[in-house]
Design an enzyme around this catalytic site. Structure first.
Site, PDB file in Angstrom:
ATOM      1  N   THR A   1       6.903  88.103 -52.707  1.00  0.00           N
ATOM      2  CA  THR A   1       7.968  88.496 -53.637  1.00  0.00           C
ATOM      3  C   THR A   1       8.915  89.403 -52.874  1.00  0.00           C
ATOM      4  OG1 THR A   1       7.100  90.592 -54.509  1.00  0.00           O
ATOM      5  CG2 THR A   1       6.196  88.566 -55.445  1.00  0.00           C
ATOM      6  N   GLU A   2      10.214  89.270 -53.132  1.00  0.00           N
ATOM      7  CA  GLU A   2      11.165  89.996 -52.267  1.00  0.00           C
ATOM      8  C   GLU A   2      11.103  91.507 -52.443  1.00  0.00           C
ATOM      9  OE1 GLU A   2      12.285  87.492 -54.426  1.00  0.00           O
ATOM     10  OE2 GLU A   2      14.275  88.006 -55.162  1.00  0.00           O
TER      11      GLU A   2
END
Lengths: 226, 229, 226, 229
Positions: free
Chosen positions: C52-53
């Site tokens: 996930t960024e």
């Protein structure tokens, strides 16, 4: 004539004087050679944070038993003080370049009157590389040069124009030698302290850089109890 | 080729087989600390040569990547400091190797740019010195900077303290130095470690190098420098 | 005429098809909307690493009890699988831009025949910002678009030229809709899979982009057990 | 003014007194996570306005820095995403605030460049999109990049898990996000934390933000979002 001093005295006088520059909490990077000795002279009541460019923030003295997993920039073993931090070289140089270090103390081959520093290579000799020195002089807030006033051949090291390859342009804040303390104030080199037995004339004879004289010249701090 | 989720654990000898003559390699370490000694030893014992070596310093003549230089396996050194290794200095002086010297902060930042997909960066370090030779200068807001370009390698050889099976790495002491950054910038990344633990044993909050960057793990084999790693 | 499907079926068919693209060990970033569902359909025997960024490498499913100290890019709580790592946004986007993520699955407003993507703003509506989408499409090795074949007004989303502001130029690798799978091969858009009951002619009627037909068109994978 | 070795521990109210109207502030956080809630609350209760807010997203209308926007204390927002906060979107639409949108990876890299003394960097992100508008493009080896410039703030408000007395910080879960980077780029840096421990209790190997970057510590006071921090 400048007083003749043995090398031990030269080194310790310079280190001791520089150690008086710091305030409690200052973050200080020490180069190899004379700068290493500065940590021995920090006055009681002042605690500075020693940073090494290979990743220590909060370095302590040499340990009794060497553990090579904790070394300083010069390759000697060190200890970590409580409250220290270990970072990567990437972060360490980020801190250095980003202006988060208050002082770096470095040796010099030459410093000139424009605050230029040459410290990494004497052309004609084997090339060692600049290591972290260019980043240090560029990013650290105050660059203090710790050097003998003249080189081993007796030639001036505080010169009109550096002839050796530069480490940085206009980067030096202060020069401490065994004979004097000089500072760059508004781009001018200014003599502010003289060691006992040293006159301005003596100093000019061993300094090819032009320098001004501070209104009040005092006896070089730290010499009083030698 | 995609990296495996559970990392293959190889001997140093097998791991370095992915390095061909003529390859560009990055090697972690600062002075004695954080060098992948076993991987270097395996490389010294191999037939590989004509290497381009990207390493902050070339250690000492008979230590770590220094011995690779002394052994004549390196055609070009890219470093910030070679003053501790007389062999590197002499070979350069005799025109037997190429040498590119880069300020240390710029050196590590070039590797990060390579690993993190940047086209370059502007640094004030080295302005007005030989470090700017042959490089583009860019003015931003009246201050001049050197445009420095990214640096990558075919293979990165790094040293860490512990790995889990997924290749997540933590480091110890000043052995960290260039290793986490080099782990981002090799097409293949081999990590030499003291210990490999089961996944879950390293706290995710403590991981410095995420395992997705790692191809192979090697347990340290060299005991000579044990106290230095 | 294209078959009419309920929204639930559209979303799940697309997610299921995309989940078949991955190999064991692939590192996958999922956007919000349909892409989020992809994680429900990873085939047995394949384990991918979800990134996930906002800093998770190795995200697991939603927890039974929410702990807001562990959230995904869409703001929902997640768990960490054994062997996961937490990184800063700086490192996360370094991984993304540096090509260390194998796949990103994103929604789209429009994709055009030059592999351009528009996904972040419909001018005239309130502006949300591009978030991390531009970095994802630029840096991640394979960009898979998960989208309904037409928009709610029945207009084509796979178009000749994106009219909305672009997220990236020439960045899309693959498009999965409820009716078809298309890939960009040597800069040309190529139809390779069709859902049951869908003809090439039907598809052309709802697609304004030009596309070629693969030598062998197969039935869209994952539809067989619907 | 030099930062203290032992960090002063202040109340949120006292800590934010160093923020004047018109100041540029950076605020950590991604969505609900890692926001310095207590510091923001103190700021909302202060008279300060005309702020330039640098924050990845503006959270939600009544959450964290989102409430600062809704409360009319912000004249300009620099962010990557404001879609969760209707107040930010509406105020921008009504020309009541300025807005600069930056791709998220570029956003954090600009902050790092500011904190780490770079003059800028070249990124491929946003080429051919509105993100390149008004920016210099530079060709390196036949590929075009956007030259992005550094970003700094007068004050950075960050959120960490634990601090030691020297200000060394560790983070927890996805609350890390932009906080460590923002800690490098504020003239003054205030860290809100769950806990302050004596120096020596945080393992130096685990420190993420070295204490030399920190000016003041604040123990979290806000209980409403306790489970979210």
């Amino acid at each position: 004539m400048l007083p003749v001093l043995d090398e031990e005295k030269v080194r310790n006088r310079i280190a001791k004087r520089i150690a008086l520059e710091f305030d409690d909490g200052d973050v200080v990077n020490l180069g190899i050679g004379i700068p290493t000795l500065v940590s021995d002279y920090i006055p009681t009541g002042i605690e500075v944070v020693f940073q090494t460019e290979n990743g220590v923030v909060g370095a302590g003295p040499k340990p009794e038993v060497d553990d090579w997993r904790f070394i300083g920039a010069g390759g000697r073993c060190l200890t970590l003080l409580p409250g220290s931090a270990l970072v990567s070289s990437e972060v360490s140089f980020g801190l250095i370049r980003g202006g988060h270090i208050d002082y770096t103390v470095l040796g010099a081959l030459q410093v000139d009157e424009k605050a230029n520093l040459a410290s990494w290579w004497i052309p004609g000799k084997l090339i060692p590389g600049m290591g972290g020195s260019m980043d240090l002089v560029t990013g650290v807030k105050n660059v203090i040069i710790a050097t003998s006033h003249v080189n081993k051949k007796g030639e001036a090291k505080i010169v009109k124009d550096c002839s050796f390859p530069l480490t940085g342009v206009g980067v030096v804040s202060m020069i401490v030698t065994e004979y004097a303390v000089m500072r760059f104030i508004e781009s001018k080199l200014v003599l502010s302290e003289l060691a006992p037995g040293v006159t301005v004339e003596d100093l000019r004879g061993s300094t090819t850089a032009e320098f001004e004289i501070a209104k009040e010249i005092i006896i070089m701090k730290g010499c009083e109890d030698e | 080729m995609a990296k495996k989720r559970i990392k293959p654990v190889l001997t140093a000898k097998d791991a370095v087989k992915c390095i061909s003559s003529g390859a560009t390699i990055m090697v972690g370490g600062f002075n004695y600390g954080g060098i992948p000694y076993s991987l270097i030893k395996a490389l010294v014992e191999s037939e590989v040569n004509d290497l381009t070596l990207i390493s902050n310093d070339t250690a000492y003549e008979d230590v770590g990547q220094g011995s690779l230089v002394k052994n004549g396996q390196v055609k070009k050194v890219i470093a910030s400091h070679i003053g501790l290794n007389r062999a590197t200095q002499n070979l350069y002086n005799e025109h037997k190797i190429d040498l590119e010297l880069i300020p240390q902060g710029t050196f590590v930042e070039k590797i990060r740019a390579g690993g993190f997909g940047l086209g370059g960066f502007l640094t004030p370090t080295g302005i007005g010195t030989e470090a700017q030779n042959g490089k583009q200068l860019i003015d931003v807001g009246g201050r001049e900077y050197i445009l420095e370009l990214p640096m990558v390698a075919d293979v990165s050889l790094i040293r860490a303290y512990k790995a889990d099976q997924n290749g997540n790495l933590i480091y110890f002491g000043t052995n960290r130095n260039f290793n986490p950054t080099m782990a981002t910038a090799g097409k293949i990344v081999i990590a030499e470690v003291d210990d490999i633990v089961v996944s879950g044993e390293i706290n995710p909050n403590d991981v410095v190098t995420p395992g997705i960057l790692i191809d192979y793990l090697v347990l340290k084999e060299d005991t000579y420098y044990a106290s230095r790693t």
